[in-house]
Design a protein around this motif. Structure first.
Motif, PDB file in Angstrom:
ATOM      1  N   LEU A  24       0.829  -1.201   0.000  1.00 54.48           N
ATOM      2  CA  LEU A  24       0.000   0.000   0.000  1.00 54.48           C
ATOM      3  C   LEU A  24       0.862   1.249   0.000  1.00 54.48           C
ATOM      4  CD1 LEU A  24      -2.763   1.421   0.276  1.00 54.48           C
ATOM      5  CD2 LEU A  24      -2.513   1.176   2.766  1.00 54.48           C
ATOM      6  N   VAL A  25       1.891   1.274   0.841  1.00 53.55           N
ATOM      7  CA  VAL A  25       2.784   2.431   0.916  1.00 53.55           C
ATOM      8  C   VAL A  25       3.491   2.649  -0.417  1.00 53.55           C
ATOM      9  CG1 VAL A  25       4.943   3.255   1.952  1.00 53.55           C
ATOM     10  CG2 VAL A  25       3.108   2.360   3.404  1.00 53.55           C
ATOM     11  N   GLU A  26       3.941   1.571  -1.023  1.00 57.66           N
ATOM     12  CA  GLU A  26       4.625   1.668  -2.314  1.00 57.66           C
ATOM     13  C   GLU A  26       3.711   2.296  -3.369  1.00 57.66           C
ATOM     14  OE1 GLU A  26       7.798  -1.243  -4.419  1.00 57.66           O
ATOM     15  OE2 GLU A  26       5.788  -2.082  -4.172  1.00 57.66           O
ATOM     16  N   LEU A  78       1.046   4.200  -2.762  1.00 59.75           N
ATOM     17  CA  LEU A  78       0.770   5.579  -2.373  1.00 59.75           C
ATOM     18  C   LEU A  78       1.867   6.509  -2.864  1.00 59.75           C
ATOM     19  CD1 LEU A  78      -0.546   5.065   1.261  1.00 59.75           C
ATOM     20  CD2 LEU A  78      -1.740   6.363  -0.506  1.00 59.75           C
ATOM     21  N   LEU A  79       3.099   6.113  -2.670  1.00 54.62           N
ATOM     22  CA  LEU A  79       4.216   6.962  -3.070  1.00 54.62           C
ATOM     23  C   LEU A  79       4.335   7.071  -4.587  1.00 54.62           C
ATOM     24  CD1 LEU A  79       6.782   5.793  -0.383  1.00 54.62           C
ATOM     25  CD2 LEU A  79       5.720   8.049  -0.553  1.00 54.62           C
ATOM     26  N   ARG A  80       3.898   6.038  -5.303  1.00 51.94           N
ATOM     27  CA  ARG A  80       3.935   6.106  -6.768  1.00 51.94           C
ATOM     28  C   ARG A  80       2.897   7.063  -7.332  1.00 51.94           C
ATOM     29  NH1 ARG A  80       4.908   0.243  -7.217  1.00 51.94           N
ATOM     30  NH2 ARG A  80       2.749  -0.045  -7.904  1.00 51.94           N
ATOM     31  N   LEU A  81       1.915   7.463  -6.518  1.00 48.81           N
ATOM     32  CA  LEU A  81       0.942   8.440  -6.990  1.00 48.81           C
ATOM     33  C   LEU A  81       1.614   9.746  -7.402  1.00 48.81           C
ATOM     34  CD1 LEU A  81      -1.972   8.045  -4.396  1.00 48.81           C
ATOM     35  CD2 LEU A  81      -1.991   7.344  -6.795  1.00 48.81           C
ATOM     36  N   ASN A  82       2.746  10.059  -6.779  1.00 47.20           N
ATOM     37  CA  ASN A  82       3.443  11.300  -7.112  1.00 47.20           C
ATOM     38  C   ASN A  82       3.903  11.340  -8.565  1.00 47.20           C
ATOM     39  OD1 ASN A  82       3.304  12.636  -4.555  1.00 47.20           O
ATOM     40  ND2 ASN A  82       4.829  11.199  -3.779  1.00 47.20           N
ATOM     41  N   ASP A  83       4.038  10.175  -9.185  1.00 49.14           N
ATOM     42  CA  ASP A  83       4.449  10.135 -10.595  1.00 49.14           C
ATOM     43  C   ASP A  83       3.338  10.627 -11.522  1.00 49.14           C
ATOM     44  OD1 ASP A  83       6.811   8.997  -9.701  1.00 49.14           O
ATOM     45  OD2 ASP A  83       6.132   6.939 -10.080  1.00 49.14           O
ATOM     46  N   HIS A  84       2.097  10.672 -11.026  1.00 52.70           N
ATOM     47  CA  HIS A  84       0.950  11.003 -11.868  1.00 52.70           C
ATOM     48  C   HIS A  84       0.427  12.420 -11.653  1.00 52.70           C
ATOM     49  CE1 HIS A  84       0.488   6.733 -12.946  1.00 52.70           C
ATOM     50  NE2 HIS A  84       0.685   6.465 -11.664  1.00 52.70           N
ATOM     51  N   MET A  85       0.895  13.123 -10.612  1.00 50.10           N
ATOM     52  CA  MET A  85       0.199  14.332 -10.190  1.00 50.10           C
ATOM     53  C   MET A  85       1.065  15.580 -10.282  1.00 50.10           C
ATOM     54  SD  MET A  85      -1.977  12.918  -6.948  1.00 50.10           S
ATOM     55  CE  MET A  85      -0.514  12.534  -5.999  1.00 50.10           C
ATOM     56  N   GLU A  86       0.391  16.694 -10.552  1.00 46.30           N
ATOM     57  CA  GLU A  86       1.051  17.988 -10.610  1.00 46.30           C
ATOM     58  C   GLU A  86       0.748  18.842  -9.389  1.00 46.30           C
ATOM     59  OE1 GLU A  86       0.093  19.996 -14.201  1.00 46.30           O
ATOM     60  OE2 GLU A  86       0.878  18.423 -15.526  1.00 46.30           O
ATOM     61  N   HIS A  87      -0.483  18.765  -8.877  1.00 43.36           N
ATOM     62  CA  HIS A  87      -0.921  19.702  -7.850  1.00 43.36           C
ATOM     63  C   HIS A  87      -1.054  19.078  -6.471  1.00 43.36           C
ATOM     64  CE1 HIS A  87      -1.573  22.524 -11.071  1.00 43.36           C
ATOM     65  NE2 HIS A  87      -2.425  21.708 -11.660  1.00 43.36           N
ATOM     66  N   HIS A  88      -0.779  17.811  -6.345  1.00 41.06           N
ATOM     67  CA  HIS A  88      -0.793  17.140  -5.059  1.00 41.06           C
ATOM     68  C   HIS A  88       0.578  16.521  -4.798  1.00 41.06           C
ATOM     69  CE1 HIS A  88      -5.180  17.431  -5.172  1.00 41.06           C
ATOM     70  NE2 HIS A  88      -5.185  17.079  -3.900  1.00 41.06           N
ATOM     71  N   GLN A  89       0.842  16.280  -3.552  1.00 42.60           N
ATOM     72  CA  GLN A  89       2.038  15.545  -3.167  1.00 42.60           C
ATOM     73  C   GLN A  89       1.669  14.575  -2.064  1.00 42.60           C
ATOM     74  OE1 GLN A  89       5.483  17.882  -2.153  1.00 42.60           O
ATOM     75  NE2 GLN A  89       6.436  16.207  -1.027  1.00 42.60           N
ATOM     76  N   VAL A  90       1.991  13.311  -2.257  1.00 49.07           N
ATOM     77  CA  VAL A  90       1.729  12.281  -1.252  1.00 49.07           C
ATOM     78  C   VAL A  90       3.020  12.038  -0.480  1.00 49.07           C
ATOM     79  CG1 VAL A  90       1.052   9.893  -0.843  1.00 49.07           C
ATOM     80  CG2 VAL A  90      -0.038  11.205  -2.674  1.00 49.07           C
TER      81      VAL A  90
END
Length: 300
Positions: free
Chosen positions: A57-59, A61-73
């Motif tokens: 789950l943590v892995e 969650l952290l990979r979400l940052n590869d998809h986003m411009e305006h959020h940071q996980v």
């Protein structure tokens, strides 16, 4: 490093025992005491820890940052270890190349105290008491249970939530517990247009919705599901509540008392949150599951 001013933060706190398998060292602590535990961790600090229940789950969650411009996980490590004995944990984080840089090593004290200071919206732990205390601080929290395997849905992160006492308050569940199903159903029909009060996971669901809003529905890296024992006619109040909150749920399963486990397996949940231990026990055989010790089902 300072936070980017226009970034929105999704911050998750994780205990070291949820992130990694620390069963061996915990056994030393329980059987031989703190000094023996500290020496064990130092002696093994170059030995990489095995992945724990929350690692996948943590892995993701952290990979979400590869998809986003305006959020940071961001994932924060909270641990009862001291910095000295916690070196093994950070060595393992570096080995797996997890971008986790913030931590609180509390030297045997309760780590939940730093949840609000870090701005966390979710706390995951294997310690039920820490989870209860985090909930009392107003933060969504769950005790992760040892569980079975799940189907893989690529990089998409799939959350599943129970309704009453998790996303919603336990106000309706209290009627069911004290007066029975008929009184519960009557109340929900009469209150269908009155939104339910938010439960401990409302703010976390809203944070996920904020991320989802950056993407077309068919391209979101996050998918959410409500999996509830409710059935018609008690479904209407739930639907109208989410509409009033202006929060999106991708899938809603009204099971009318059917066992949730098979549905969670079919959905492919990365994690499921429920307030009732019996549901959690059944679900954990199929998907990672977090028990939310909140509401009338957990009193006494």
């Amino acid at each position: 490093m300072s936070k980017t001013a226009d970034k929105k933060q999704l911050v998750i706190a994780i205990s070291s025992r949820a992130l990694f398998n620390l069963d061996d060292s915990h056994r030393v602590f329980m059987e031989q005491g703190l000094d023996a535990y500290a020496q064990y961790q130092i002696d093994h600090e170059e030995q990489v820890l095995e992945k724990g229940e929350a690692y996948p789950l943590v892995e993701k969650l952290l990979r979400l940052n590869d998809h986003m411009e305006h959020h940071q996980v961001e994932v924060i490590l909270l641990s009862r270890n001291s910095a000295d004995t916690g070196l093994r944990v950070f060595n393992s984080i570096q080995h797996y190349q997890l971008p986790i840089t913030r931590a609180a090593f509390c030297g045997g004290q309760d780590p939940y105290r730093y949840i609000n200071a870090f701005g966390c919206q979710l706390f995951l732990s294997t310690d039920p008491q820490d989870v209860r205390r985090a909930l009392s601080e107003g933060v969504a929290a769950a005790t992760l249970l040892a569980g079975g395997h799940k189907r893989e849905y690529g990089d998409q992160l799939r959350f599943a939530f129970d309704g009453d006492a998790v996303l919603f308050s336990d106000e309706s569940e209290r009627i069911y517990k004290s007066q029975g199903l008929a009184a519960f159903s009557k109340n929900e029909q009469q209150s269908a247009r009155q939104p339910l009060t938010g439960g401990p996971f409302k703010a976390f669901l809203a944070a996920l919705h904020s991320i989802q809003s950056e993407f077309p529905r068919d391209q979101s890296p996050i998918r959410t599901a409500l999996v509830t024992a409710r059935s018609a006619p008690a479904h209407e109040r739930v639907i109208r509540t989410l509409r009033a909150w202006d929060i999106r749920i991708d899938e809603s399963l009204f099971l009318g008392g059917l066992t949730k486990a098979a549905f969670l397996k079919a959905y492919g949940a990365d994690v499921f949150f429920d307030d009732q231990e019996v549901h959690c026990s059944e679900a954990s055989r199929h998907v990672p599951t977090g028990h939310v010790p909140h509401g009338v089902a957990n009193e006494g």
